[in-house]
Design a protein around this motif. Sequence first.
Motif, PDB file in Angstrom:
ATOM      1  N   PHE A   9     -23.363 -52.309  24.028  1.00 24.33           N
ATOM      2  CA  PHE A   9     -22.139 -51.644  24.222  1.00 24.33           C
ATOM      3  C   PHE A   9     -22.262 -50.226  24.305  1.00 24.33           C
ATOM      4  N   ALA A  10     -22.873 -49.644  23.348  1.00 25.35           N
ATOM      5  CA  ALA A  10     -23.334 -47.802  23.176  1.00 25.35           C
ATOM      6  C   ALA A  10     -23.587 -47.518  24.640  1.00 25.35           C
ATOM      7  N   LEU A  17     -18.688 -42.979  30.247  1.00 24.51           N
ATOM      8  CA  LEU A  17     -18.394 -41.476  29.917  1.00 24.51           C
ATOM      9  C   LEU A  17     -19.193 -40.598  30.749  1.00 24.51           C
ATOM     10  N   GLN A  18     -20.525 -40.765  30.953  1.00 19.88           N
ATOM     11  CA  GLN A  18     -21.181 -39.900  31.920  1.00 19.88           C
ATOM     12  C   GLN A  18     -20.546 -40.028  33.282  1.00 19.88           C
ATOM     13  N   GLY A  19     -20.241 -40.933  33.741  1.00 18.01           N
ATOM     14  CA  GLY A  19     -19.767 -41.230  35.286  1.00 18.01           C
ATOM     15  C   GLY A  19     -18.379 -40.163  35.109  1.00 18.01           C
ATOM     16  N   VAL A  20     -17.640 -40.298  34.219  1.00 19.07           N
ATOM     17  CA  VAL A  20     -16.412 -39.524  34.248  1.00 19.07           C
ATOM     18  C   VAL A  20     -16.655 -38.046  34.060  1.00 19.07           C
ATOM     19  N   ILE A  79     -26.060 -41.466  39.911  1.00 22.95           N
ATOM     20  CA  ILE A  79     -25.188 -40.544  39.497  1.00 22.95           C
ATOM     21  C   ILE A  79     -24.505 -40.292  41.203  1.00 22.95           C
ATOM     22  N   PHE A  80     -25.179 -39.960  42.145  1.00 22.60           N
ATOM     23  CA  PHE A  80     -24.268 -39.521  43.057  1.00 22.60           C
ATOM     24  C   PHE A  80     -23.177 -40.474  43.591  1.00 22.60           C
ATOM     25  N   SER A  81     -23.888 -41.875  43.419  1.00 25.82           N
ATOM     26  CA  SER A  81     -22.930 -42.814  43.839  1.00 25.82           C
ATOM     27  C   SER A  81     -21.959 -43.299  43.019  1.00 25.82           C
ATOM     28  N   GLU A  82     -22.183 -43.262  41.647  1.00 25.86           N
ATOM     29  CA  GLU A  82     -21.108 -43.374  40.928  1.00 25.86           C
ATOM     30  C   GLU A  82     -19.991 -42.373  40.651  1.00 25.86           C
ATOM     31  N   VAL A  83     -20.534 -40.997  40.984  1.00 24.83           N
ATOM     32  CA  VAL A  83     -19.457 -39.963  41.000  1.00 24.83           C
ATOM     33  C   VAL A  83     -18.594 -39.991  42.345  1.00 24.83           C
ATOM     34  N   THR A  84     -19.280 -40.387  43.320  1.00 24.44           N
ATOM     35  CA  THR A  84     -18.536 -40.599  44.686  1.00 24.44           C
ATOM     36  C   THR A  84     -17.588 -41.615  44.435  1.00 24.44           C
ATOM     37  N   VAL A  91     -12.074 -44.872  38.041  1.00 26.84           N
ATOM     38  CA  VAL A  91     -13.050 -45.145  36.945  1.00 26.84           C
ATOM     39  C   VAL A  91     -13.321 -46.636  36.843  1.00 26.84           C
ATOM     40  N   THR A  92     -11.966 -47.339  36.648  1.00 27.45           N
ATOM     41  CA  THR A  92     -12.049 -48.663  36.302  1.00 27.45           C
ATOM     42  C   THR A  92     -12.728 -49.624  37.353  1.00 27.45           C
ATOM     43  N   PHE A  93     -12.466 -49.404  38.616  1.00 25.08           N
ATOM     44  CA  PHE A  93     -12.872 -50.200  39.653  1.00 25.08           C
ATOM     45  C   PHE A  93     -14.304 -49.730  40.054  1.00 25.08           C
ATOM     46  N   THR A  94     -14.791 -48.580  39.656  1.00 25.82           N
ATOM     47  CA  THR A  94     -15.985 -48.191  39.920  1.00 25.82           C
ATOM     48  C   THR A  94     -16.883 -49.079  38.890  1.00 25.82           C
ATOM     49  N   ILE A  95     -16.688 -48.971  37.708  1.00 23.12           N
ATOM     50  CA  ILE A  95     -17.669 -49.378  36.449  1.00 23.12           C
ATOM     51  C   ILE A  95     -17.655 -50.990  36.817  1.00 23.12           C
TER      52      ILE A  95
END
Length: 142
Positions: A9-10, A17-20, A79-84, A91-95
């Motif tokens: 969970f952590a 949080l990192q993605g945002v 990181i690149f993929s998540e940010v894009t 955020v919700t759909f990405t995660i």
Amino acid sequence: MFRGILFAFAGGACITLQGVANSRISDDIGTWQAATITQLTGFIMALAIYLFVRDGDLGGFRRVKPLYLAGGAFGSVIIFSEVTAIQTIGVTFTISALLIAQLCVTFLIDTFGWFGTSKSKMGVPQFIGLAMMIGGVLIMKM
């Protein structure tokens, strides 16, 4: 088992949080720059923790297959993929999509025993669970 769940969970919370944070950083300085900063600060934090805890042997690097040592390089792609994706679909759909992709790949790893893992048989219940997750994400996106 509880400790493992707590760490999972952590880790999941920190990934989100990192993605945002990376998405906001990339708005100001660019996506690859954000990936660079993230990887650098992650390295510094991991090194500081290692120096404090000293629970491993640096000489052990020689025993690790080079392919596995390159695993950290996936971080820049992540990181690149998540940010894009966050900037494109939120955020919700990405995660959600990220978790589904992780599950699909782990099914393959477990099924075929890749990377030296023991093979696990995936049956109907596991595929139903994955299908339900995908269906849930699609419903949530409506």
